[in-house]
Design an enzyme around this catalytic site. Structure first.
Site, PDB file in Angstrom:
ATOM      1  N   TYR A 136      15.706 -16.024  58.896  1.00  0.00           N
ATOM      2  CA  TYR A 136      16.740 -16.767  58.129  1.00  0.00           C
ATOM      3  C   TYR A 136      17.080 -17.737  56.857  1.00  0.00           C
ATOM      4  O   TYR A 136      17.245 -18.567  56.993  1.00  0.00           O
ATOM      5  CB  TYR A 136      18.152 -17.100  59.249  1.00  0.00           C
ATOM      6  CG  TYR A 136      19.471 -16.548  58.351  1.00  0.00           C
ATOM      7  CD1 TYR A 136      19.698 -15.979  57.397  1.00  0.00           C
ATOM      8  CD2 TYR A 136      20.335 -17.450  59.301  1.00  0.00           C
ATOM      9  CE1 TYR A 136      21.368 -15.680  57.288  1.00  0.00           C
ATOM     10  CE2 TYR A 136      21.859 -17.247  59.197  1.00  0.00           C
ATOM     11  CZ  TYR A 136      21.896 -16.335  57.788  1.00  0.00           C
ATOM     12  OH  TYR A 136      23.615 -16.081  57.418  1.00  0.00           O
ATOM     13  N   LYS A 164      15.716 -12.205  57.555  1.00  0.00           N
ATOM     14  CA  LYS A 164      17.193 -12.136  57.074  1.00  0.00           C
ATOM     15  C   LYS A 164      17.697 -12.362  55.231  1.00  0.00           C
ATOM     16  O   LYS A 164      17.131 -14.027  55.689  1.00  0.00           O
ATOM     17  CB  LYS A 164      18.030 -12.339  57.806  1.00  0.00           C
ATOM     18  CG  LYS A 164      19.296 -12.164  57.510  1.00  0.00           C
ATOM     19  CD  LYS A 164      20.568 -12.796  58.309  1.00  0.00           C
ATOM     20  CE  LYS A 164      21.952 -12.233  57.654  1.00  0.00           C
ATOM     21  NZ  LYS A 164      23.169 -12.939  58.839  1.00  0.00           N
TER      22      LYS A 164
END
EC number: 4.3.3.7
Length: 301
Positions: A136, A164
């Site tokens: 992330y 992400k």
């Protein structure tokens, strides 16, 4: 091939009761609704899920409840990132025991470790578990960027399979998509179509909490080769996306306000966040109603 985590993921809010307790029944109902309405999978206990204010026990209970609601095959990721490597290892082990398909792993926040320390931390977590990992990259929250060179190095780890992206760095995204086999996911809704067009796998969407069909339709139209319909639907989503994610309020606040207006499980946010004022709730609902009026084309799923 179908990606391990699917293509259309929702960064689900964490429902609370009016007294601020975890609303497991509401979480189950919302999760089932989101899957029915077009989400391939769900990301729990992330930024939108208010992970900084939920306990480890609540994270586990939430994951177990949602797994029970959606069945054994729906991809469920859970956020495990903390500022402490030892604590992150504990949350990773807990995720495996609680029914996660994978983990969402951000760099440590606050301490701002250099990139060699970031890479060491992330590798240690990935080494310690059999769960696949979605990294992330969200420097606005962590104050630490996952630099492209670090991601290129980590791409060789067998369990690090996805990213992400909330970096707002399109050049880096293109380099990583072209040079690695990582499944790349837009983490900011305004980038869903743009990143898919350069080879990203899909998205992890906040707006999908309220408009899962419309967000999904963008991806379905593009994948079917109907780029004009994909563009048109993405344009229709802009007003709601801006209100939910770029209005000066955290997206958790706006998502819960809109879900409450739609009589879907949400409840209040936890302090230090404050609930959205009434005029924001009305503006969000107006934008949502306009979106649902304009986007009449069904997803092509």
């Amino acid at each position: 091939m179908t990606p391990t985590f699917g293509r259309a993921l929702c960064a689900m809010i964490t429902p609370f009761t009016e007294t601020g307790a975890l609303d497991l029944d509401g979480a189950q109902r919302l999760a089932a609704h989101l899957i029915t309405e077009g989400c391939d999978g769900l990301v729990l206990s992330g930024t939108t899920g208010e992970s900084p204010t939920t306990t480890d026990a609540e994270k586990s209970a939430l994951l177990k409840a949602v797994r029970q609601a959606v069945g054994p095959t729906v991809p469920l990721l859970t956020g495990v990132g903390t500022s402490d490597t030892h604590h992150t290892l504990q949350l990773t082990a807990q995720a495996a025991d609680s029914g996660a398909t994978g983990i969402l792993l951000a760099p440590p926040s606050y301490s701002r470790p250099p990139q060699d320390a970031v890479e060491s931390h992330l590798r240690e977590i990935a080494d310690a578990s059999e769960l696949p990992v979605m990294l992330y990259d969200i420097p606005a929250r962590t104050a630490t960027r996952l630099e492209p060179t670090t991601l290129l190095s980590l791409a060789d780890h067998p369990r690090i399979i996805a990213v992400k992206d909330c970096s707002y760095d399109f050049l880096a995204a293109q380099k990583l998509i072209s040079r690695t086999d990582l499944a790349y996911y837009a983490g900011c809704d305004e980038h869903n179509l743009a990143l898919r067009a350069i080879g990203a796998t899909g998205y992890v969407s906040t707006v999908a909490n309220a408009a899962p069909r419309q967000v999904r339709a963008v991806l379905d139209h593009f994948n079917a080769g109907n780029t004009s319909a994909a563009t048109r639907t993405q344009h229709h989503l802009i007003p709601l996306t801006e209100l939910m994610t770029a209005s000066g309020l955290p997206a958790t606040v706006t998502a819960k306000a809109l879900l409450t207006s739609l009589t879907l499980p949400a409840g209040p946010v936890r302090r230090p966040l404050l609930n959205a004022p009434e005029h924001i709730r009305k503006t969000l609902r107006t934008a949502y109603d306009e979106l649902t009026t304009r986007t009449t084309e069904p997803p092509l799923r």
